[in-house]
Design a protein around this motif. Structure first.
Motif, PDB file in Angstrom:
ATOM      1  N   PRO A  34      33.608  27.581  50.199  1.00 52.81           N
ATOM      2  CA  PRO A  34      33.864  28.729  49.322  1.00 52.81           C
ATOM      3  C   PRO A  34      32.991  28.674  48.060  1.00 52.81           C
ATOM      4  O   PRO A  34      32.729  27.581  47.542  1.00 52.81           O
ATOM      5  CB  PRO A  34      35.349  28.587  48.961  1.00 52.81           C
ATOM      6  CG  PRO A  34      35.920  27.632  49.943  1.00 52.81           C
ATOM      7  CD  PRO A  34      34.805  26.752  50.408  1.00 52.81           C
ATOM      8  N   SER A  35      32.551  29.843  47.611  1.00 54.02           N
ATOM      9  CA  SER A  35      31.694  29.887  46.416  1.00 54.02           C
ATOM     10  C   SER A  35      31.794  31.255  45.746  1.00 54.02           C
ATOM     11  O   SER A  35      31.662  32.277  46.409  1.00 54.02           O
ATOM     12  CB  SER A  35      30.239  29.621  46.817  1.00 54.02           C
ATOM     13  OG  SER A  35      29.407  29.708  45.692  1.00 54.02           O
TER      14      SER A  35
ATOM     15  N   LYS B  48      38.567  23.653  44.837  1.00 49.00           N
ATOM     16  CA  LYS B  48      38.558  24.587  45.966  1.00 49.00           C
ATOM     17  C   LYS B  48      37.160  25.026  46.377  1.00 49.00           C
ATOM     18  O   LYS B  48      36.935  25.380  47.516  1.00 49.00           O
ATOM     19  CB  LYS B  48      39.330  25.868  45.580  1.00 49.00           C
ATOM     20  CG  LYS B  48      40.780  25.653  45.205  1.00 49.00           C
ATOM     21  CD  LYS B  48      41.508  26.982  45.059  1.00 49.00           C
ATOM     22  CE  LYS B  48      41.009  27.818  43.902  1.00 49.00           C
ATOM     23  NZ  LYS B  48      41.530  27.560  42.584  1.00 49.00           N
ATOM     24  N   GLU B  49      36.240  25.084  45.421  1.00 46.94           N
ATOM     25  CA  GLU B  49      34.978  25.758  45.739  1.00 46.94           C
ATOM     26  C   GLU B  49      33.803  25.215  44.921  1.00 46.94           C
ATOM     27  O   GLU B  49      33.971  24.356  44.058  1.00 46.94           O
ATOM     28  CB  GLU B  49      35.127  27.257  45.464  1.00 46.94           C
ATOM     29  CG  GLU B  49      35.421  27.557  43.999  1.00 46.94           C
ATOM     30  CD  GLU B  49      35.030  28.990  43.622  1.00 46.94           C
ATOM     31  OE1 GLU B  49      33.839  29.327  43.798  1.00 46.94           O
ATOM     32  OE2 GLU B  49      35.894  29.748  43.148  1.00 46.94           O
TER      33      GLU B  49
ATOM     34  N   ARG C 269      38.379  25.537  39.111  1.00 46.90           N
ATOM     35  CA  ARG C 269      38.111  25.975  40.490  1.00 46.90           C
ATOM     36  C   ARG C 269      37.438  24.908  41.339  1.00 46.90           C
ATOM     37  O   ARG C 269      37.208  25.112  42.535  1.00 46.90           O
ATOM     38  CB  ARG C 269      37.189  27.200  40.463  1.00 46.90           C
ATOM     39  CG  ARG C 269      37.722  28.313  39.598  1.00 46.90           C
ATOM     40  CD  ARG C 269      36.772  29.467  39.616  1.00 46.90           C
ATOM     41  NE  ARG C 269      36.922  30.237  40.840  1.00 46.90           N
ATOM     42  CZ  ARG C 269      37.556  31.385  40.927  1.00 46.90           C
ATOM     43  NH1 ARG C 269      38.109  31.917  39.869  1.00 46.90           N
ATOM     44  NH2 ARG C 269      37.646  32.015  42.082  1.00 46.90           N
TER      45      ARG C 269
ATOM     46  N   ARG D 157      28.378  29.842  51.105  1.00 45.78           N
ATOM     47  CA  ARG D 157      29.486  30.310  51.966  1.00 45.78           C
ATOM     48  C   ARG D 157      29.096  30.268  53.439  1.00 45.78           C
ATOM     49  O   ARG D 157      29.926  30.044  54.308  1.00 45.78           O
ATOM     50  CB  ARG D 157      29.894  31.737  51.573  1.00 45.78           C
ATOM     51  CG  ARG D 157      30.509  31.829  50.180  1.00 45.78           C
ATOM     52  CD  ARG D 157      31.348  33.086  50.004  1.00 45.78           C
ATOM     53  NE  ARG D 157      30.578  34.308  50.074  1.00 45.78           N
ATOM     54  CZ  ARG D 157      29.885  34.858  49.059  1.00 45.78           C
ATOM     55  NH1 ARG D 157      29.897  34.254  47.879  1.00 45.78           N
ATOM     56  NH2 ARG D 157      29.222  35.981  49.210  1.00 45.78           N
TER      57      ARG D 157
END
Ligand code: ADP
Ligand code: ASP
Ligand code: MG
Length: 466
Positions: free
Chosen positions: A145-146, A185-186, A182, A140
């Protein structure tokens, strides 16, 4: 491309190492790849947890708990400060809360004077629980993102065989829904080494189990490739700590890796190949400290090179049991009685060999199971089924591995001639049914020498088109 990348304990040993890991992830992310990460505990932490958990039920006092908690706190907070300075308050609070939880459980084990398999699994999963939030924060920190998942949250459902559990097939769908969904996104960070039963009880997958987590998650998210990042350039012809001219193999087959890891090559967990075999996902083993090296490719069907023997490995500290007696000859059911008794006592048999006269059966097991096994087999002598059951400590099993050995005449002869020439006494021989493995047992003090002799005999350090 969609990757599952697994980073072992040496790859996340301190803040500098974590910086390298995040560089690798950021590079792939910028290239447009989708990534999920499985991470182990920092090097040595799982050993510390296993040691204290094992000692507490009989400890004279609980004084070992506080120093361990303090040491874990110092190590993880120092790593966090170096790896993710902007997240120290937020992630530091998570680490402290987990340490309070761990401390309470350790006191409970001490006070109850009992360590159940269930509580042991929960305790030894804390190395991953403490480390994974630091890696996610470091990701991050680079504006990617994570989110962190423990093995159970990621969807890994397992059998309830504590300490050595196996993933259930229904894990796939859950992993796809929870992690796979996910990836656009991340970069999700999943704690390796653990899963849970259908009832939500934490289980662990066996030592080095994060490799197995990697293949379970990789199969669940339908990864194009699984990359196992470690501290050597790939799978080598033998353990580089024993054989200083061991060479990195370019290609290794699924079967070869299974044989190597089963016989102690620490570079991979033995069961980590199962799910990949099922889905035929390509696996690479690469070096976090030298990422430009292409590493080793693990593929379904190995590349047959001109050499039949590809790699050597050995396990120290195994025990041998010899069961002798002419009474066994032609008598059905003796083997069944032996193996049922061992299975009932949870003794895992690594190697079996039976003399053609049937008057002898030899078994190799983990040394720590030796007295259990000998007790479990005592009835054979008492009931006159065999003449004697003897056992030996301090022996070592060596495995000679290579797909090309199947059908290649003369390999066994060459192995045992070379060993005989060097005066290494072979106590037992066994050939696996895959024919990709010939294994034998020698005295503990001869183990490393046997590996060296064969590494030279088969010229494994010479470059070759493998
Ligand atoms: P990680 O923390 O990345 O999981 P491990 O310590 O479990 O790393 O495994 C990597 C180590 O395995 C290497 O440092 C090496 O010393 C050892 N090893 C043993 N046999 C082999 C082999 N045949 N090829 C490569 N490494 C091996
Ligand atoms: N931390 C666990 C172990 O030391 C799992 C792993 O490293 O793969 O065995
Ligand atoms: Mg490992």
């Amino acid at each position: 491309m969609r990757y599952l990348m697994k980073f072992g304990g040496t790859s996340v040993a301190d803040a500098k190492c974590i910086g390298r890991v995040v560089d690798i992830l950021e590079h792939h992310r910028k290239a447009g790849d989708e990534l999920a990460v499985v991470v182990s505990a920092q090097r040595g932490v799982t050993d510390q947890l296993i040691e204290i958990a094992g000692a507490l039920p009989t400890a004279k006092d609980s004084s070992a708990i506080a120093p361990l908690i303090q040491a874990l706190k110092k190590r993880h907070i120092t790593t966090l400060e170096g790896a993710a300075p902007a997240h120290v308050a937020e992630v530091g609070a998570v680490i402290e809360e987990r340490l309070v939880n761990l401390q309470n459980i350790l006191f409970a084990v001490y006070n109850l004077r009992e360590l159940t398999p269930r509580s042991k699994d929960y305790i030894i999963s804390f190395g991953e629980r403490l480390l994974a939030p630091i890696l996610a924060a470091a990701i991050r920190e680079r504006e990617i993102p994570s989110t962190v998942f423990d093995g159970c949250e990621a969807g890994i459902l397992t059998t309830s065989t504590h300490g050595e559990s196996t993933a259930l097939p229904e894990s796939d769908e859950r992993i796809q829904a929870r992690v796979g969904s996910r990836l656009k996104k991340e970069i999700p960070v999943i704690m390796g080494f653990m899963g849970c039963t259908k009832e939500g009880i934490v289980t662990t997958l066996g030592r080095s189990g994060s490799d197995y987590s990697a293949s379970i998650i990789g199969a669940g998210i339908d990864a194009d490739e699984i990359w196992i990042w470690t501290d050597v350039d790939g799978i080598m012809t033998s353990d580089p700590r024993v054989i200083n001219d061991a060479r990195v193999l370019k290609n290794v087959s699924f079967i070869e890796v299974m044989e190597l890891s089963y016989f102690g090559a620490k570079v991979m967990h033995p069961r980590s190949i199962d799910p990949e075999m099922r889905k035929n996902i390509l696996v690479r083993v690469k070096n976090t400290f030298n990422p430009i090296h292409s590493g080793t490719m693990i593929v379904k069907d190995g590349h047959r090179d001109r050499r039949v023997v590809k790699a050597l490995t050995y396990i120290e500290k195994v025990g041998a049991i010899n069961i002798n007696g002419a009474q066994m000859i032609g008598r059905p059911g003796v083997a069944k009685a032996i193996f049922s008794a061992l299975a009932d006592n949870a003794v895992n048999v690594m190697m079996i060999s039976q003399g053609s006269s049937e008057a002898n059966i030899s078994l190799i097991i983990d040394e720590s199971h030796l007295s259990t096994a000998v007790n479990a087999l005592a009835f054979l002598v008492e009931q006159g089924i065999v003449r004697e059951v003897t056992h030996t400590h301090d022996v070592c099993a060596v495995a000679v591995v290579g797909d090309g050995m199947a059908g290649a005449a003369g390999t066994g002869g060459r192995i045992f001639t070379a060993l005989g020439r060097e005066g290494v006494n072979v106590m037992m021989i066994s050939q696996g049914s895959s024919e990709a493995n010939i294994s034998f047992v020698v005295r503990q003090e001869d183990g490393q020498r046997a590996v060296r002799v064969l590494h030279d005999e088969f010229r494994l350090s010479e470059e070759c088109d493998d």
